[in-house]
Design a protein around this motif. Sequence first.
Motif, short mmCIF file in Angstrom:
data_model
loop_
_atom_site.label_atom_id
_atom_site.label_comp_id
_atom_site.label_asym_id
_atom_site.label_seq_id
_atom_site.Cartn_x
_atom_site.Cartn_y
_atom_site.Cartn_z
N ALA A 65 0.83 -1.21 0.00
CA ALA A 65 0.00 0.00 0.00
C ALA A 65 0.86 1.26 0.00
O ALA A 65 0.57 2.22 -0.71
N GLY A 66 1.93 1.26 0.77
CA GLY A 66 2.83 2.41 0.79
C GLY A 66 3.59 2.58 -0.51
O GLY A 66 3.73 3.71 -1.03
N LEU A 67 4.07 1.47 -1.07
CA LEU A 67 4.85 1.54 -2.31
C LEU A 67 4.02 1.99 -3.50
O LEU A 67 4.56 2.55 -4.46
N LEU A 68 2.71 1.78 -3.44
CA LEU A 68 1.84 2.24 -4.53
C LEU A 68 1.90 3.75 -4.71
O LEU A 68 1.55 4.26 -5.78
N TRP A 69 2.35 4.48 -3.70
CA TRP A 69 2.37 5.94 -3.76
C TRP A 69 3.76 6.52 -3.97
O TRP A 69 3.92 7.74 -3.97
N LEU A 70 4.74 5.65 -4.15
CA LEU A 70 6.09 6.12 -4.47
C LEU A 70 6.31 5.87 -5.96
O LEU A 70 6.38 4.71 -6.38
N PRO A 71 6.38 6.93 -6.77
CA PRO A 71 6.45 6.76 -8.23
C PRO A 71 7.53 5.78 -8.67
O PRO A 71 7.30 4.99 -9.60
N ARG A 72 8.65 5.78 -8.00
CA ARG A 72 9.75 4.89 -8.39
C ARG A 72 9.37 3.41 -8.22
O ARG A 72 9.89 2.54 -8.92
N TYR A 73 8.50 3.10 -7.27
CA TYR A 73 8.15 1.72 -6.94
C TYR A 73 6.72 1.34 -7.31
O TYR A 73 6.28 0.23 -7.03
N GLN A 74 5.99 2.25 -7.94
CA GLN A 74 4.58 2.00 -8.19
C GLN A 74 4.34 0.77 -9.05
O GLN A 74 3.48 -0.06 -8.74
N ILE A 75 5.09 0.62 -10.15
CA ILE A 75 4.87 -0.55 -11.01
C ILE A 75 5.20 -1.84 -10.25
O ILE A 75 4.47 -2.82 -10.33
N ALA A 77 4.91 -2.28 -7.07
CA ALA A 77 3.81 -2.48 -6.13
C ALA A 77 2.56 -2.99 -6.84
O ALA A 77 1.81 -3.80 -6.27
N LEU A 78 2.34 -2.55 -8.06
CA LEU A 78 1.20 -3.07 -8.84
C LEU A 78 1.40 -4.55 -9.16
O LEU A 78 0.47 -5.35 -9.06
N TYR A 79 2.64 -4.91 -9.54
CA TYR A 79 2.94 -6.33 -9.75
C TYR A 79 2.74 -7.12 -8.46
O TYR A 79 2.15 -8.20 -8.46
N ALA A 80 3.23 -6.59 -7.34
CA ALA A 80 3.09 -7.27 -6.05
C ALA A 80 1.62 -7.42 -5.68
O ALA A 80 1.21 -8.46 -5.16
N SER A 81 0.83 -6.40 -5.96
CA SER A 81 -0.62 -6.46 -5.70
C SER A 81 -1.25 -7.58 -6.52
O SER A 81 -2.04 -8.38 -6.00
N PHE A 82 -0.90 -7.63 -7.79
CA PHE A 82 -1.43 -8.66 -8.69
C PHE A 82 -1.06 -10.05 -8.19
O PHE A 82 -1.91 -10.95 -8.11
N VAL A 83 0.19 -10.24 -7.82
CA VAL A 83 0.66 -11.56 -7.37
C VAL A 83 0.00 -11.94 -6.04
O VAL A 83 -0.47 -13.07 -5.88
N LEU A 84 -0.03 -11.01 -5.08
CA LEU A 84 -0.62 -11.32 -3.77
C LEU A 84 -2.10 -11.67 -3.93
O LEU A 84 -2.57 -12.67 -3.38
N LEU A 85 -2.83 -10.86 -4.68
CA LEU A 85 -4.24 -11.16 -4.90
C LEU A 85 -4.42 -12.46 -5.68
O LEU A 85 -5.35 -13.22 -5.41
N GLY A 86 -3.52 -12.73 -6.61
CA GLY A 86 -3.56 -13.98 -7.36
C GLY A 86 -3.35 -15.18 -6.45
O GLY A 86 -4.04 -16.20 -6.58
N CYS A 87 -2.39 -15.05 -5.53
CA CYS A 87 -2.15 -16.15 -4.57
C CYS A 87 -3.37 -16.39 -3.69
O CYS A 87 -3.77 -17.54 -3.47
N PHE A 88 -3.97 -15.31 -3.18
CA PHE A 88 -5.17 -15.44 -2.35
C PHE A 88 -6.28 -16.11 -3.14
O PHE A 88 -6.96 -17.02 -2.65
N THR A 89 -6.47 -15.66 -4.37
CA THR A 89 -7.55 -16.19 -5.21
C THR A 89 -7.32 -17.66 -5.53
O THR A 89 -8.24 -18.48 -5.44
N LEU A 90 -6.11 -17.99 -5.93
CA LEU A 90 -5.78 -19.38 -6.22
C LEU A 90 -5.99 -20.26 -5.00
O LEU A 90 -6.56 -21.35 -5.09
N TYR A 91 -5.57 -19.78 -3.84
CA TYR A 91 -5.77 -20.54 -2.60
C TYR A 91 -7.26 -20.78 -2.35
O TYR A 91 -7.67 -21.90 -2.04
N ILE A 92 -8.07 -19.74 -2.50
CA ILE A 92 -9.51 -19.88 -2.28
C ILE A 92 -10.09 -20.93 -3.22
O ILE A 92 -10.85 -21.81 -2.81
N VAL A 93 -9.73 -20.84 -4.49
CA VAL A 93 -10.25 -21.78 -5.49
C VAL A 93 -9.82 -23.20 -5.16
O VAL A 93 -10.62 -24.14 -5.22
N LEU A 94 -8.54 -23.39 -4.79
CA LEU A 94 -8.05 -24.72 -4.44
C LEU A 94 -8.77 -25.29 -3.22
O LEU A 94 -9.14 -26.46 -3.19
#
Length: 145
Positions: A65-75, A77-94
């Motif tokens: 959440a913090g890195l999403l607001w630092l321009p240098r790290y935003q992309i 953080a977006l990748y990390a968001s995608f991966v973290l949410l993907g892991c949660f979603t995959l776990y739920i489905v499994l």
Amino acid sequence: MSNQGIHSKLVTLFSLLLTLLFVYTAVSKLIELDTFQWRMERMPYIAPYASLISWAVPFLELIIAGLLWLPRYQIMALYASFVLLGCFTLYIVLVLKFSDTVPCSCGGVISALGWRDHVLLNVSFMVFALLGILWSKKHDNIETY
């Protein structure tokens, strides 16, 4: 307004929405850390790691959440968001597909969602993160020429 301006505003909106999601879920977990850890100990497949996960996940959410607001790290953080949410979603489905028990470790308002709604919410936020990545990269490519 150009597409570049619209995309930039949408990336900011997506970052805000992801930040709200991660801060809300992290704070919910940390406020009720004992309950969150107890629920994690009853989750299929990850119970042996419950103590580590119960601390690591909320702090990871806050860091992202913090890195999403630092321009240098935003992309990143977006990748990390995608991966973290993907892991949660995959776990739920499994768990839904292969486990006999399906306890919920969610807190707050999100715990009121059904499993299908939870998966849809996660996928929606994954789409936000993915679009944010694509549009940020497009914006970066335009600036480098």
